[in-house]
Design a protein around this motif. Structure first.
Motif, PDB file in Angstrom:
ATOM      1  N   HIS A 263     -21.367 -44.089  19.773  1.00 50.83           N
ATOM      2  CA  HIS A 263     -19.957 -44.276  19.322  1.00 50.83           C
ATOM      3  C   HIS A 263     -19.171 -44.026  20.421  1.00 50.83           C
ATOM      4  O   HIS A 263     -17.860 -44.154  20.395  1.00 50.83           O
ATOM      5  CB  HIS A 263     -19.662 -42.998  18.468  1.00 50.83           C
ATOM      6  CG  HIS A 263     -19.784 -41.457  19.177  1.00 50.83           C
ATOM      7  ND1 HIS A 263     -20.897 -41.010  19.522  1.00 50.83           N
ATOM      8  CD2 HIS A 263     -18.780 -40.833  19.357  1.00 50.83           C
ATOM      9  CE1 HIS A 263     -20.790 -39.863  20.117  1.00 50.83           C
ATOM     10  NE2 HIS A 263     -19.470 -39.522  20.002  1.00 50.83           N
ATOM     11  N   THR A 264     -19.674 -43.476  21.775  1.00 49.87           N
ATOM     12  CA  THR A 264     -18.695 -43.490  22.729  1.00 49.87           C
ATOM     13  C   THR A 264     -18.087 -44.489  23.285  1.00 49.87           C
ATOM     14  O   THR A 264     -16.891 -44.441  23.842  1.00 49.87           O
ATOM     15  CB  THR A 264     -19.559 -42.827  24.174  1.00 49.87           C
ATOM     16  OG1 THR A 264     -20.657 -43.829  24.446  1.00 49.87           O
ATOM     17  CG2 THR A 264     -20.227 -41.625  24.014  1.00 49.87           C
ATOM     18  N   ARG A 265     -18.701 -45.783  23.221  1.00 51.49           N
ATOM     19  CA  ARG A 265     -17.957 -47.104  23.414  1.00 51.49           C
ATOM     20  C   ARG A 265     -16.803 -47.018  22.739  1.00 51.49           C
ATOM     21  O   ARG A 265     -15.619 -47.611  23.119  1.00 51.49           O
ATOM     22  CB  ARG A 265     -18.884 -48.139  23.581  1.00 51.49           C
ATOM     23  CG  ARG A 265     -19.975 -47.988  24.516  1.00 51.49           C
ATOM     24  CD  ARG A 265     -20.935 -49.413  24.319  1.00 51.49           C
ATOM     25  NE  ARG A 265     -21.905 -49.433  25.315  1.00 51.49           N
ATOM     26  CZ  ARG A 265     -22.705 -50.612  25.560  1.00 51.49           C
ATOM     27  NH1 ARG A 265     -22.969 -51.536  24.957  1.00 51.49           N
ATOM     28  NH2 ARG A 265     -23.550 -50.416  26.595  1.00 51.49           N
ATOM     29  N   LEU A 266     -16.837 -46.783  21.187  1.00 49.70           N
ATOM     30  CA  LEU A 266     -15.779 -47.153  20.242  1.00 49.70           C
ATOM     31  C   LEU A 266     -14.664 -46.085  20.755  1.00 49.70           C
ATOM     32  O   LEU A 266     -13.409 -46.599  20.801  1.00 49.70           O
ATOM     33  CB  LEU A 266     -16.407 -46.730  19.016  1.00 49.70           C
ATOM     34  CG  LEU A 266     -15.249 -46.858  17.761  1.00 49.70           C
ATOM     35  CD1 LEU A 266     -14.906 -48.343  17.870  1.00 49.70           C
ATOM     36  CD2 LEU A 266     -15.637 -46.474  16.459  1.00 49.70           C
ATOM     37  N   VAL A 267     -14.924 -45.013  21.236  1.00 51.71           N
ATOM     38  CA  VAL A 267     -13.945 -43.870  21.510  1.00 51.71           C
ATOM     39  C   VAL A 267     -13.311 -44.385  22.839  1.00 51.71           C
ATOM     40  O   VAL A 267     -12.035 -44.516  23.115  1.00 51.71           O
ATOM     41  CB  VAL A 267     -14.672 -42.468  21.770  1.00 51.71           C
ATOM     42  CG1 VAL A 267     -13.587 -41.491  22.463  1.00 51.71           C
ATOM     43  CG2 VAL A 267     -15.150 -42.085  20.483  1.00 51.71           C
ATOM     44  N   ASP A 268     -14.183 -45.057  23.649  1.00 60.15           N
ATOM     45  CA  ASP A 268     -13.444 -45.621  24.973  1.00 60.15           C
ATOM     46  C   ASP A 268     -12.631 -46.643  24.736  1.00 60.15           C
ATOM     47  O   ASP A 268     -11.443 -46.739  25.262  1.00 60.15           O
ATOM     48  CB  ASP A 268     -14.603 -46.043  25.827  1.00 60.15           C
ATOM     49  CG  ASP A 268     -15.504 -45.001  26.327  1.00 60.15           C
ATOM     50  OD1 ASP A 268     -15.037 -43.732  26.423  1.00 60.15           O
ATOM     51  OD2 ASP A 268     -16.641 -45.232  27.116  1.00 60.15           O
ATOM     52  N   LEU A 269     -12.984 -47.418  23.756  1.00 59.26           N
ATOM     53  CA  LEU A 269     -11.930 -48.380  23.570  1.00 59.26           C
ATOM     54  C   LEU A 269     -10.646 -48.183  22.983  1.00 59.26           C
ATOM     55  O   LEU A 269      -9.630 -48.728  23.098  1.00 59.26           O
ATOM     56  CB  LEU A 269     -12.715 -49.469  22.533  1.00 59.26           C
ATOM     57  CG  LEU A 269     -11.989 -50.830  21.893  1.00 59.26           C
ATOM     58  CD1 LEU A 269     -11.590 -51.562  23.198  1.00 59.26           C
ATOM     59  CD2 LEU A 269     -12.839 -51.533  20.899  1.00 59.26           C
ATOM     60  N   VAL A 270     -10.939 -47.151  21.888  1.00 56.63           N
ATOM     61  CA  VAL A 270      -9.772 -46.620  21.389  1.00 56.63           C
ATOM     62  C   VAL A 270      -8.924 -45.941  22.120  1.00 56.63           C
ATOM     63  O   VAL A 270      -7.639 -46.154  22.133  1.00 56.63           O
ATOM     64  CB  VAL A 270     -10.169 -45.515  20.215  1.00 56.63           C
ATOM     65  CG1 VAL A 270      -8.900 -45.094  19.439  1.00 56.63           C
ATOM     66  CG2 VAL A 270     -11.264 -46.400  19.071  1.00 56.63           C
ATOM     67  N   CYS A 271      -9.286 -45.115  23.157  1.00 58.83           N
ATOM     68  CA  CYS A 271      -8.538 -44.415  24.303  1.00 58.83           C
ATOM     69  C   CYS A 271      -7.819 -45.384  25.130  1.00 58.83           C
ATOM     70  O   CYS A 271      -6.715 -45.175  25.343  1.00 58.83           O
ATOM     71  CB  CYS A 271      -9.310 -43.488  24.982  1.00 58.83           C
ATOM     72  SG  CYS A 271     -10.008 -42.217  23.943  1.00 58.83           S
ATOM     73  N   ALA A 272      -8.449 -46.708  25.537  1.00 60.45           N
ATOM     74  CA  ALA A 272      -8.079 -47.492  26.436  1.00 60.45           C
ATOM     75  C   ALA A 272      -6.771 -48.399  25.748  1.00 60.45           C
ATOM     76  O   ALA A 272      -5.700 -48.650  26.244  1.00 60.45           O
ATOM     77  CB  ALA A 272      -8.955 -48.451  26.915  1.00 60.45           C
ATOM     78  N   ARG A 273      -7.171 -48.657  24.494  1.00 65.46           N
ATOM     79  CA  ARG A 273      -6.107 -49.474  23.566  1.00 65.46           C
ATOM     80  C   ARG A 273      -4.837 -48.535  23.408  1.00 65.46           C
ATOM     81  O   ARG A 273      -3.593 -48.967  23.408  1.00 65.46           O
ATOM     82  CB  ARG A 273      -6.649 -49.910  22.402  1.00 65.46           C
ATOM     83  CG  ARG A 273      -7.697 -50.925  22.388  1.00 65.46           C
ATOM     84  CD  ARG A 273      -6.991 -52.331  23.280  1.00 65.46           C
ATOM     85  NE  ARG A 273      -6.009 -52.762  22.482  1.00 65.46           N
ATOM     86  CZ  ARG A 273      -6.215 -53.993  21.709  1.00 65.46           C
ATOM     87  NH1 ARG A 273      -7.417 -54.478  21.399  1.00 65.46           N
ATOM     88  NH2 ARG A 273      -5.173 -54.541  21.088  1.00 65.46           N
ATOM     89  N   ALA A 274      -5.112 -47.280  23.148  1.00 63.62           N
ATOM     90  CA  ALA A 274      -4.175 -46.353  22.760  1.00 63.62           C
ATOM     91  C   ALA A 274      -3.098 -45.946  24.256  1.00 63.62           C
ATOM     92  O   ALA A 274      -2.028 -46.176  23.978  1.00 63.62           O
ATOM     93  CB  ALA A 274      -4.542 -45.071  22.428  1.00 63.62           C
ATOM     94  N   HIS A 275      -3.824 -45.988  25.219  1.00 61.00           N
ATOM     95  CA  HIS A 275      -3.127 -45.971  26.477  1.00 61.00           C
ATOM     96  C   HIS A 275      -2.226 -47.109  26.816  1.00 61.00           C
ATOM     97  O   HIS A 275      -1.033 -46.983  27.263  1.00 61.00           O
ATOM     98  CB  HIS A 275      -3.880 -45.525  27.836  1.00 61.00           C
ATOM     99  CG  HIS A 275      -3.494 -45.676  29.219  1.00 61.00           C
ATOM    100  ND1 HIS A 275      -3.227 -46.608  29.914  1.00 61.00           N
ATOM    101  CD2 HIS A 275      -2.831 -44.510  29.761  1.00 61.00           C
ATOM    102  CE1 HIS A 275      -2.407 -46.263  31.071  1.00 61.00           C
ATOM    103  NE2 HIS A 275      -2.428 -44.910  31.070  1.00 61.00           N
TER     104      HIS A 275
END
Length: 489
Positions: A263-275
């Motif tokens: 799930h870490t890749r999904l969290v990384d993607l969400v954080c990057a898109r949110a930033h």
């Protein structure tokens, strides 16, 4: 009497008259055919017209000069040639009988004229030859019709005993060819598994089988109606989804994903898109925060608060994006683990998931998506089946070659294949033995008796005429021996 007349009398008046034109038939009947013969010919003609369709040369009917009988019989050029051979042998056997009769008459005349004792031997041999020839003529003729049209018992065996012969043939085939032990022994001696393996191991044979399977697959997909398949697929998916609870499975899957860090890749993607979104829409965030402030606060205070909130939010998202060990990430992990456990064990959570599943499956958009999936799958399979270099056909060809090589070399696998085939064949012949043998008996029962007799005579009559010839020769030799022994004693 000409050749045609002799053939009509000796080879069978009915056959000659039925094949003649209408005017000739009428003339032949007036010339001396009996009432019984005429009625029998009319019945035969009526049966033929009811059972066999009229021959149409344009539609591929029987050509002129060929007799087509009911029950599936059709006299081809080969049959006509065989019948001509039978007539030639009949003529030869009859001429031999006439020759023996002439020898007998000359021997008797020479003996009466005082030619000597040898005339007695010749007359005895000729007399016995005539007896043998007539006896065998009667026996051969009695197979197919009544000799001289006389109602002698146990004659015309094939026309009168046709159904019994068909039943006996069916019973013979069932007992001697369709028994389980016979089928197993025959298949075991053939060694189908090994032969099939060697055949499939050849690349061109594997290509041929692959092409045939592809054509069959394309044909099956073409015949199937999309609406029917879509309805079946949609109903099957919906029924299976309704019948099986999905929450425990989802919980187990989520636990495995979290444990493996998937799930870490999904969290990384969400954080990057949110930033990225915050950077791009900073004014919107500050405007939203300022817009939610009370009306009595000064506007510059609202801007200060919005700016502060935006910066703190951007800092939080940036740290969460750049720090794998960020506490928020740990909170996400704990939340996912707890949620996975609730999916597996908590009745309330499982009930909510089931309700959500039912609502989603009940929506028309989802049903349309499930139904439309068949169209995409069908198009993909048809395209792969038509393309000789597609992955589907290449894999099928490789699988066939591998199977053939294994079958050719692995005795254990050959035994399994042979056992499967033996079991299947044995089941078929033992279960449907009655239906298979009834095909023989019913087919023979449906044949017309007269045409059956003519067809069989065309195929075996030439050999049967040798019986008449042999009877003449053997009878003459036997008569000579008997006369010689009599004179000696």
């Amino acid at each position: 009497m000409g050749h045609t007349g002799v053939r009509t009398v000796c080879a069978g008046r009915t056959e000659q008259v039925v094949r003649a034109p209408r005017a000739v038939r009428a003339y032949g009947w007036r010339a001396g055919a009996t009432v019984g013969t005429v009625e029998r010919m009319e019945r035969t003609k009526a049966q033929a017209s009811r059972r066999a369709p009229a021959a149409d040369p344009v539609a591929g009917g029987a050509p002129a000069g060929r007799a087509s009988g009911p029950g599936g019989f059709r006299y081809s050029a080969a049959d006509e040639e065989k019948r001509r051979g039978v007539r030639r042998m009949k003529t030869l056997a009859t001429c031999l009988l006439l020759a023996v009769a002439l020898v007998y008459a000359l021997a008797k005349w020479a003996g009466a004229a005082g030619a000597g004792g040898w005339t007695g031997f010749v007359a005895a041999a000729a007399e016995a030859g005539m007896v043998g020839a007539l006896a065998d003529w009667f026996a051969v003729t009695a197979l197919f019709k009544r000799p001289l049209g006389l109602p002698i018992p146990h004659t015309a065996i094939i026309p009168t005993k046709k159904d019994q012969l068909g039943q006996s043939l069916g019973d013979f085939v069932g007992e001697n060819f369709l028994s389980g032990e016979v089928v197993r022994r025959r298949l075991r001696s053939v060694g189908i598994g090994a032969r099939l393996g060697r055949w499939l191991a050849e690349p061109h044979n594997a290509d041929r089988v692959t092409a045939e399977l592809s054509a069959a697959l394309r044909g099956a997909l073409t015949v199937l109606r999309d609406s029917d398949v879509q309805a079946v697929v949609g109903e099957a998916i919906t029924r299976r989804a309704d019948a099986q609870e999905i929450a425990p499975g989802l919980g187990a899957l989520l636990e495995k994903v979290v444990a493996e860090g998937g799930h870490t890749r999904l969290v990384d993607l969400v954080c990057a898109r949110a930033h990225d979104w915050l950077v791009e829409h900073g004014d919107s965030v500050m405007a939203a925060v300022s817009g939610g402030a009370p009306g009595w606060t000064p506007r510059f205070v609202d801007r200060k608060v919005g700016d502060r909130v935006y910066k703190e939010l951007l800092r939080f998202v940036t740290e969460m994006r750049d720090m794998p060990e960020h506490p928020a990430r740990g909170a996400v992990d704990r939340f996912l683990k707890d949620f996975a456990g609730d999916l597996r064990t908590d009745p309330g959570t499982r009930e909510k998931v089931e309700r959500l599943k039912s609502e989603v499956l009940g929506r028309g958009e989802v049903q349309d998506l499930i139904a439309s999936a068949w169209g995409a799958v069908r198009a993909m399979i048809v395209a792969a089946a038509e393309d000789e270099r597609s992955e589907l056909r290449l894999r099928v060809r490789a699988a066939l070659l591998s199977l053939g090589q294994r079958l050719a070399a692995d005795g254990r696998l050959q035994g399994k294949v042979d056992g499967w085939l033996e079991g299947a064949a044995t089941y078929v012949v033992t279960t449907y033995q009655g239906e298979i043998t009834s095909l023989i008996t019913d087919t023979v029962a449906g044949w017309d008796a007269e045409h059956t007799s003519k067809k069989i005579e065309a195929h075996i009559g030439r050999d049967l005429q040798f019986i008449r010839i042999n009877g003449t020769v053997v009878g003459a030799l036997a008569g000579l021996c008997i006369y010689a022994v009599t004179q000696a004693f």
